[in-house]
Design an enzyme around this catalytic site. Structure first.
Site, PDB file in Angstrom:
ATOM      1  N   LYS A 132       0.965  -1.183  -0.167  1.00 21.40           N
ATOM      2  CA  LYS A 132      -0.048   0.100   0.071  1.00 21.40           C
ATOM      3  C   LYS A 132       0.869   1.107   0.215  1.00 21.40           C
ATOM      4  O   LYS A 132       2.034   1.286   0.583  1.00 21.40           O
ATOM      5  CB  LYS A 132      -0.970  -0.094   1.427  1.00 21.40           C
TER       6      LYS A 132
ATOM      7  N   SER B 155      -9.543   1.654   3.311  1.00 23.69           N
ATOM      8  CA  SER B 155      -8.618   2.477   2.516  1.00 23.69           C
ATOM      9  C   SER B 155      -7.622   1.738   1.683  1.00 23.69           C
ATOM     10  O   SER B 155      -6.829   2.398   1.033  1.00 23.69           O
ATOM     11  CB  SER B 155      -7.860   3.655   3.277  1.00 23.69           C
TER      12      SER B 155
ATOM     13  N   SER C 171      -9.688  -0.995   7.189  1.00 20.68           N
ATOM     14  CA  SER C 171      -9.079  -0.607   6.013  1.00 20.68           C
ATOM     15  C   SER C 171      -8.453  -1.967   5.301  1.00 20.68           C
ATOM     16  O   SER C 171      -8.125  -1.679   3.981  1.00 20.68           O
ATOM     17  CB  SER C 171      -8.276   0.391   6.000  1.00 20.68           C
TER      18      SER C 171
END
Length: 462
Positions: free
Chosen positions: A80, A155, A179
């Site tokens: 990420k 996210s 997330s």
């Protein structure tokens, strides 16, 4: 053999060891898959095919010498965007952030580099990671491979989409309120939020974890074996512990006590399909010898609203620190949501912060009589890609995280694992939460569910 981009890490490791497949071949297949689908999915940032192929060639030589660095040597991986990676900026999905290249790897990136993983790209996220969608002021909105009109969630948006779409078997996300698990649930993959401190991370703060997003529980365990190695830079990390991550099949289901949580106590009520899928999973565990009992909601609206208030204030302070011209580049939804913090008093902020501890205590107490707790991951299926949240309302920005947030605050491990489909063919996830620090047990029960559940599609129809 299945298409190379669909192979899991465990299979790749076996093929590499036998000399039947090269890391270069596997990496090239993932690169081709990314190039094919990125015009639609927008899941990656920092795509580096040349660097990936060079790393894969080095791995290939190690395998030829019979000296791989780990079981994951040569396996394609993506991290990420907010997981600091040497040589790459960390803009946090936000056009307002002016980031220089990172001087060193963060703990998760360092562990995977040491293991010989091949970094193909970073994966996209929304501004500051403060949305459960792939909407971003820096990137085109990430899309769900099951239906590109919909969000993959967030996210860890690009990680969820990439894992489902065949962008390599290993993805690392972060999770402070769902997330990792939300995009995993909405994209039909496995997303594991470990116990707080199990995976060292920088910077650490309340509820924040890094963890795997993969297509199988076995791959999540392989990734945890590397990610959970110690790193002194995280002062909140747990002491090193010898965990047999490869012993996924050693859990006896007979007599296990499972709580069934179908009402979060606040926020959006779960849709009937989600209730049906999770209830069916509970019945399957019951038929296998588990004892299933209902678990009453333990999160109150006051807890959720207080935590929301605290995060709004924190984000508002972050935005106020930006020059006005850069502040205007932040996603309008985030500015609206955080801007309400301007009028909060010190007493309100203090009380909001205190609700984190209140929720922690309530969750741990409620779960104490169970070995594990079953629940939906989210109350609703994936929503439109250009919406910031299911409600798309800054005043109700957290209404969908009622089942995931508690286990961040309580520091308990929790995993999202595919469990079924809606009538429209969208994934529905099952969440399994365990006692604090029983990370292996949670993955073992998730592995047992993979064997119990009815057949599911191998991947999205994209």
């Amino acid at each position: 053999m299945a298409a190379l981009h669909t192979l899991d890490a465990a299979t790749l490791a076996t093929l590499y060891r036998r000399g039947e497949l090269s890391p270069v071949e596997a990496t090239r297949a993932v690169i081709e898959r990314v190039e094919q689908l990125e015009p639609t999915l927008h899941a990656t940032w920092g795509f580096d095919p040349d660097g990936a192929l060079a790393a894969a060639a080095e791995s290939e030589q190690r395998h030829r010498r019979g000296r791989p660095l780990s079981a994951l040597d040569g396996v394609p991986a993506m991290l990420k965007e907010n997981v600091g990676t040497r040589g790459w900026p960390k803009p946090l999905g936000c056009a307002a952030v002016e980031a220089a290249p990172e001087a060193e790897d963060s703990p998760p990136a360092a562990r995977l580099r040491e293991a010989g993983c091949v970094f193909v790209a970073r994966t996209t996220m929304p501004d500051y990671g403060m949305l459960s969608s792939g909407l971003s002021s820096l990137h085109a909105a990430a899309r769900n491979p099951w239906n590109p009109a919909l969000t993959p969630g967030g996210s860890s948006a690009g990680a969820g989409a990439g894992a489902a779409a065949g962008y390599g078997p290993l993805h690392v996300g972060t999770d402070i309120g769902g997330s990792i698990r939300l995009p995993a649930g909405w994209c039909g993959v496995v997303g594991f939020k470990p116990s707080l401190g199990r995976v060292p991370i920088v910077p650490p703060y309340a509820g924040r974890c890094a963890g795997p997003i993969t297509r199988t529980v076995a791959d999540a365990a392989l990734l945890m074996a590397e990610l959970s190695r110690p790193d002194a830079r995280d002062a909140t990390s747990l002491p090193p512990q010898a965990i047999a991550w490869d012993r996924l099949d050693d859990l006896d289901l007979r007599g296990l006590r499972l709580g069934l949580l179908l009402d979060a106590g606040w926020g959006l009520a779960p849709q009937p399909c989600h209730v049906e899928v999770v209830t069916a999973a509970a019945r399957a565990f019951e038929a296998a010898g588990c004892i299933v009992e209902p678990l009453a909601p333990f999160t109150t609206p006051e807890m959720a609203e207080g935590i929301d208030l605290f995060w709004r204030m924190r984000s508002w302070l972050d935005l106020q620190a930006l020059p006005p011209e850069r502040r205007e580049r932040v996603l309008p939804f985030i500015r609206d949501w955080a801007g309400r913090g301007a009028g909060y008093s010190a007493a309100q902020v203090f009380d909001g912060h205190a609700q984190m501890a209140a929720l922690r205590d309530a969750a741990v107490a409620a779960c104490a009589r169970f070995d594990f707790v079953l629940s939906p991951v989210a109350p609703v299926p994936a929503f439109p890609a250009l919406h910031a949240s299911p409600t798309n309302d800054p005043a109700r920005a957290m209404a969908h995280i009622g089942f995931t947030l508690p286990f961040n605050m309580s520091e308990q491990p929790a995993v999202a694992v595919p469990a079924g489909l809606t009538a429209d063919g969208l994934p529905v996830g099952l969440q399994i939460a365990g006692r604090r620090h029983d990370d292996l047990g949670v993955l073992q029960l998730a592995r047992a569910w993979e064997r119990l559940r009815p057949p599911l599609p191998a991947g999205p129809p994209i």
